[in-house]
Write a protein that holds these residues in place. Structure first.
Motif, short mmCIF file in Angstrom:
data_model
loop_
_atom_site.label_atom_id
_atom_site.label_comp_id
_atom_site.label_asym_id
_atom_site.label_seq_id
_atom_site.Cartn_x
_atom_site.Cartn_y
_atom_site.Cartn_z
N PHE A 336 24.98 39.93 49.87
CA PHE A 336 25.97 38.88 50.04
C PHE A 336 25.88 37.83 48.94
O PHE A 336 26.90 37.30 48.50
CB PHE A 336 25.82 38.23 51.42
N MET A 348 29.12 37.33 46.58
CA MET A 348 29.74 36.00 46.69
C MET A 348 29.51 35.14 45.46
O MET A 348 30.23 34.19 45.21
CB MET A 348 29.20 35.28 47.93
N TYR A 394 37.51 30.38 50.24
CA TYR A 394 37.02 31.73 49.94
C TYR A 394 36.11 32.23 51.06
O TYR A 394 36.22 33.38 51.49
CB TYR A 394 36.27 31.72 48.61
N LEU A 395 35.22 31.37 51.54
CA LEU A 395 34.28 31.76 52.59
C LEU A 395 35.02 32.13 53.87
O LEU A 395 34.69 33.14 54.51
CB LEU A 395 33.29 30.62 52.87
N TYR A 398 36.79 35.39 53.29
CA TYR A 398 35.78 36.46 53.22
C TYR A 398 35.36 36.90 54.62
O TYR A 398 35.30 38.09 54.92
CB TYR A 398 34.57 35.95 52.44
N PHE A 402 36.05 40.53 56.20
CA PHE A 402 34.83 41.28 56.53
C PHE A 402 34.85 41.74 57.98
O PHE A 402 34.66 42.92 58.29
CB PHE A 402 33.60 40.42 56.24
N ILE A 427 32.79 45.54 50.05
CA ILE A 427 33.43 44.26 49.73
C ILE A 427 32.61 43.46 48.71
O ILE A 427 33.14 42.65 47.96
CB ILE A 427 33.66 43.42 51.01
N ASN A 428 31.29 43.72 48.66
CA ASN A 428 30.43 43.07 47.67
C ASN A 428 30.23 43.94 46.44
O ASN A 428 29.45 43.59 45.55
CB ASN A 428 29.08 42.71 48.29
N ASP A 457 38.79 46.91 50.65
CA ASP A 457 37.63 46.02 50.56
C ASP A 457 37.05 46.00 49.15
O ASP A 457 36.68 44.95 48.63
CB ASP A 457 36.54 46.44 51.56
N GLY A 461 37.23 42.70 47.03
CA GLY A 461 35.95 42.11 46.65
C GLY A 461 35.83 41.91 45.16
O GLY A 461 35.36 40.87 44.70
N GLU A 464 37.91 38.93 44.02
CA GLU A 464 37.62 37.66 44.67
C GLU A 464 38.67 37.27 45.71
O GLU A 464 39.06 36.11 45.82
CB GLU A 464 37.48 36.55 43.62
N LEU A 465 39.16 38.23 46.44
CA LEU A 465 40.01 38.06 47.63
C LEU A 465 41.45 37.64 47.36
O LEU A 465 42.40 38.30 47.76
CB LEU A 465 39.37 37.06 48.60
#
Length: 479
Positions: A336, A348, A394-395, A398, A402, A427-428, A457, A461, A464-465
């Motif tokens: 993460f 992230m 963003y968080l 995310y 997720f 996603i990462n 995903d 990812g 950056e979404l």
């Protein structure tokens, strides 16, 4: 929305993807593999379409943030759909959904695979698999900006949409020069690794494909055991270069171009990135030492896996799914966190972790002293409110993406650890997860629907979404 400008840029993208597809075709010709014809055919189609579409530049070349996000999002989807054709037509991957999964995994530098035995694939196919990592590492549109005159100062919107990190700025005043510098550093580091691997008596083919996977922090291996069969020298070299490619490229610019070594060494993101790697490596080494012949062997495996996970590369020298739960928990945490902003790594990003922590400290201070004014500072500079807001949004986005993804793929009825780490790994942009998607397994057991979710995903990812999510917003398409 300037639709004609969007189409014009997509034409250039098709042209460059066609040019890139020539290389695996050449590799196939060298090794006399029949699959080469599918690469040449797809290449020809992309080049012809690209030239036809980009032949006429629109009179109105206005280009803003909305167009930048749309171009980047559609570009990555289009590249994945077209780049999958040689796999599918040649029969290396019989299912088109699986072929798109493999291509998207390569371009997004994820490294999650559906291939049960990569050693059985033709050399030109494995070359394309790893080459997609190198293409996607720095970004195709960043490459376009370096060599093609696009839309003047508005090029920055493309760079911000495609480059990883909470705030991407120009290294030098001109965006075109910034793109050239980024790709110059990228190529130099890639060449250095290639030379070091050749010194370790790796074959030219293995050295090239390994360099592609390391530079793009992708992780597609050309052997079923990933890196377990390579010498300790090779493993150490790859460990070092994975670490280097996970560093913000502004760090290298300050050292090698500006000659500002002190300023580079003061970058808090790079310092925290290094500290996390050192601390995690030491802790895991202690925890797994009883599983290996001695502390040095444990240290080698620990350092490799810590670096490969935090940089989201995804190579493996051992089956870390058999490690103690404590070590596996640390590795999942590193999934993460990810690498530095402005690197080829995913996750992230360390810079976001720094901003989140400092924002938390600031808010706690405000609660105690509500009349005082506090600023979020990084490297002695104030972080603008817009950046803090963007990081916080963003968080939220995310977490929503997720959790939604975990719920959707759980319909396949696999265990929670497999689904949770499967989404985390995609996603990462990492590659391997735990249990049924561990380092010795793959993602082939998922249904077509789940694979589409995981493809989304991987792309969301890597970008950056926001570029992908904005495609679903009606306001994006309003004139």
């Amino acid at each position: 929305m300037n639709n004609r400008m969007v189409v014009y840029l997509l034409g250039w993208l098709l042209f460059f993807e066609g040019v890139f597809l020539v290389l695996p075709g050449v590799v196939g010709a060298i090794y006399r593999e029949s699959d080469m014809c599918y690469f040449f055919l797809t290449s020809a189609v992309c080049i012809v379409l690209g030239l036809l579409i980009s032949r006429f530049k629109p009179k109105d070349n206005s280009f803003y943030a909305r167009e930048g996000f749309v171009v980047v999002a559609i570009s990555w989807i289009l590249m994945s759909l077209l780049g999958a054709l040689p796999y599918y037509m040649g029969g290396s991957i019989p299912s088109y959904i699986d072929a798109v999964f493999e291509t998207a995994s390569g371009l997004t530098t994820t490294g999650a695979s559906i291939c049960p035995s990569v050693e059985d694939l033709p050399k030109c196919v494995n070359f394309w698999r790893t080459f997609t990592h190198w293409i996607g590492g720095m970004g195709v549109l960043v490459f376009m900006m370096a060599v093609v005159p696009l839309a003047g100062g508005s090029n920055m919107f493309l760079m911000k949409a495609e480059s990883p990190g909470p705030s991407v700025g120009k290294i030098v005043p001109k965006v075109k020069s910034t793109a050239k510098i980024l790709y110059g550093l990228y190529i130099i580091l890639s060449l250095l690794e290639f030379i070091m691997l050749l010194i370790g008596r790796m074959s030219v083919y293995d050295a090239i494909t390994t360099t592609f996977g390391t530079a793009g922090t992708g992780g597609f291996g050309i052997y079923n055991d990933s890196f377990a069969s390579f010498s300790s020298y090779i493993q150490i070299v790859v460990t070092v270069f994975m670490l280097l490619f996970g560093v913000n490229f502004s760090f290298y610019y300050l050292i090698f171009i500006e000659r500002k070594v002190k300023d580079a060494l003061k970058m808090s993101e790079v310092k925290l990135y290094g500290a996390i790697i050192v601390i995690a490596t030491i802790i895991i080494t202690i925890n797994i030492s009883r599983l290996y012949g001695g502390p040095l062997e444990a240290l080698k495996h620990s350092a490799f896996q810590v670096v490969t996970i935090i940089t989201t590369t995804g190579y493996a020298t051992t089956d870390f799914d058999k490690w103690p739960e404590f070590s596996k928990t640390i590795l999942v945490t590193l999934m993460f966190i990810g690498a530095c902003a402005g690197s080829t790594g995913g996750g992230m990003k360390v810079s976001r972790v720094i901003i989140w922590f400092k924002t938390l400290v600031k808010e706690l201070k405000v609660m105690i002293h509500p009349r005082n004014v506090y600023k979020v500072l990084v490297d002695g500079k104030k972080v603008e409110h817009e950046v803090v807001r963007s990081v916080n949004v963003y968080l939220v986005a995310y977490i929503v993406v997720f959790l939604t993804s975990v719920i959707l793929i759980s319909l396949d009825n696999f265990d929670f650890t497999t689904n949770f780490t499967g989404v985390a790994a995609t996603i990462n942009n990492i590659g391997p997860g735990l249990n049924k998607v561990g380092p010795t397994c793959n993602f082939s057991m998922y249904s077509a629907m789940s694979k589409i979710v995981l493809i989304f995903d991987m792309i969301v990812g890597r970008l950056e979404l926001f570029p992908m999510l904005l495609l679903f917003s009606p306001s994006t398409w309003k004139k």
